[in-house]
Design an enzyme around this catalytic site. Structure first.
Site, PDB file in Angstrom:
ATOM      1  N   SER A   1      -6.488  -5.836  -7.071  1.00 33.80           N
ATOM      2  CA  SER A   1      -7.139  -5.256  -8.250  1.00 33.80           C
ATOM      3  C   SER A   1      -6.756  -6.023  -9.513  1.00 33.80           C
ATOM      4  O   SER A   1      -5.704  -6.647  -9.592  1.00 33.80           O
ATOM      5  CB  SER A   1      -6.716  -3.791  -8.418  1.00 33.80           C
ATOM      6  OG  SER A   1      -7.070  -3.040  -7.286  1.00 33.80           O
TER       7      SER A   1
HETATM    8  N1  SAH Z   1      -3.612  -2.211  -3.600  1.00 36.42           N
HETATM    9  C1  SAH Z   1      -4.157  -3.504  -3.192  1.00 36.42           C
HETATM   10  C2  SAH Z   1      -5.653  -3.580  -3.401  1.00 36.42           C
HETATM   11  C3  SAH Z   1      -6.321  -3.366  -2.119  1.00 36.42           C
HETATM   12  S1  SAH Z   1      -8.056  -3.534  -1.938  1.00 36.42           S
HETATM   13  C4  SAH Z   1      -3.432  -4.637  -3.848  1.00 36.42           C
HETATM   14  O1  SAH Z   1      -2.585  -4.393  -4.702  1.00 36.42           O
HETATM   15  O2  SAH Z   1      -3.686  -5.789  -3.486  1.00 36.42           O
HETATM   16  C5  SAH Z   1      -8.319  -2.162  -0.846  1.00 36.42           C
HETATM   17  C6  SAH Z   1      -7.629  -2.228   0.486  1.00 36.42           C
HETATM   18  O3  SAH Z   1      -7.850  -1.003   1.157  1.00 36.42           O
HETATM   19  C7  SAH Z   1      -8.115  -3.326   1.429  1.00 36.42           C
HETATM   20  O4  SAH Z   1      -7.034  -4.096   1.819  1.00 36.42           O
HETATM   21  C8  SAH Z   1      -8.702  -2.547   2.603  1.00 36.42           C
HETATM   22  O5  SAH Z   1      -8.530  -3.203   3.837  1.00 36.42           O
HETATM   23  C9  SAH Z   1      -7.907  -1.264   2.535  1.00 36.42           C
HETATM   24  N2  SAH Z   1      -8.487  -0.102   3.211  1.00 36.42           N
HETATM   25  C10 SAH Z   1      -9.782   0.291   3.283  1.00 36.42           C
HETATM   26  N3  SAH Z   1      -9.881   1.423   3.984  1.00 36.42           N
HETATM   27  C11 SAH Z   1      -8.629   1.768   4.392  1.00 36.42           C
HETATM   28  C12 SAH Z   1      -8.084   2.847   5.156  1.00 36.42           C
HETATM   29  N4  SAH Z   1      -8.842   3.823   5.669  1.00 36.42           N
HETATM   30  N5  SAH Z   1      -6.752   2.870   5.358  1.00 36.42           N
HETATM   31  C13 SAH Z   1      -5.952   1.898   4.860  1.00 36.42           C
HETATM   32  N6  SAH Z   1      -6.398   0.855   4.129  1.00 36.42           N
HETATM   33  C14 SAH Z   1      -7.727   0.795   3.884  1.00 36.42           C
END
Ligand code: SAH
Length: 199
Positions: free
Chosen positions: A51
């Site tokens: 993000s």
């Molecule tokens: N907090 C992260 C941003 C992640 S983007 C950072 O600091 O980099 C969103 C993430 O959520 C992705 O990696 C995606 O694979 C994950 N995601 C999507 N659905 C999910 C679920 N049901 N459980 C766990 N992770 C999930």
């Protein structure tokens, strides 16, 4: 990054600003450092993005994390958000559904392994064995807050999540003695939350 993108906007919590000064964001982003510290999200593969710094700060500030808090993050992605939360909380559990991302993040967070745990699995179910949590940060968007996460939120707890379809609203839910309150913060765009209680 901290002065120009965060303090110059509405990030006023010194603990959050300090945490974001301490965590080396470029370690969590492949490529050049300018990209890592820019005012935008950055793709990290597998459909995930790290993000925008401002959004990480806004979500972290909204969660009012204190040093005794147990925090749950859904969507580990790069591991950056978990690293920032780990600067502020007693314990962070972060759940990632893509095994490759979980593995990379686990390695990057190894320095904090005593109080950050990376779980591979469907975070829309939360992580019941570590509940209740004082703060929950959901970094993927869904049509509503998954019920299991509400079940795992402690009294007095806070939860932030992008809710909606297309353009989402970042919402802050606060569990008060007389019920949960919901506040809408800003419109945002996140990758979709997968899994049983996802989009
Ligand atoms: N907090 C992260 C941003 C992640 S983007 C950072 O600091 O980099 C969103 C993430 O959520 C992705 O990696 C995606 O694979 C994950 N995601 C999507 N659905 C999910 C679920 N049901 N459980 C766990 N992770 C999930």
């Amino acid at each position: 990054m901290v002065d120009q993108q965060l303090a110059a906007r509405d990030i006023v919590d010194e603990r959050v600003l300090d945490a974001m000064r301490r965590v080396p964001r470029h370690r969590f982003v492949e490529g050049d450092a300018d990209l890592a510290y820019g005012d935008q999200p950055v793709p990290i593969g597998h459909g995930a993005t790290i993000s925008q710094p401002y959004i990480v700060a806004l979500m972290t500030q909204a969660l009012s994390v204190s040093p005794t808090d147990r925090v749950l993050e859904i969507g580990t992605g790069s591991g950056y958000g978990a690293a920032v939360l780990a600067e502020l909380a007693e314990r962070v559990t972060t759940v990632e559904v893509v095994p490759e991302l979980a593995e990379t993040a686990r390695a990057l967070l190894a320095d904090h392994a005593d109080h950050v745990e990376v779980i591979t699995g469907d975070g829309s179910l939360g992580h019941p064995s570590g509940a209740p949590y004082d703060a929950i940060s959901v970094t993927a968007a869904g049509p509503e807050i998954p019920e299991p996460l509400l079940d795992q939120l402690a009294p007095g707890g806070r939860l932030v999540m992008p809710v909606g379809r297309g353009v989402e609203q970042l919402v802050l839910l606060t569990r008060r003695p007389d019920g949960d309150t919901i506040e809408t913060l800003i419109p945002v765009r996140f990758v979709p939350l997968r899994g049983r209680h996802g989009a």
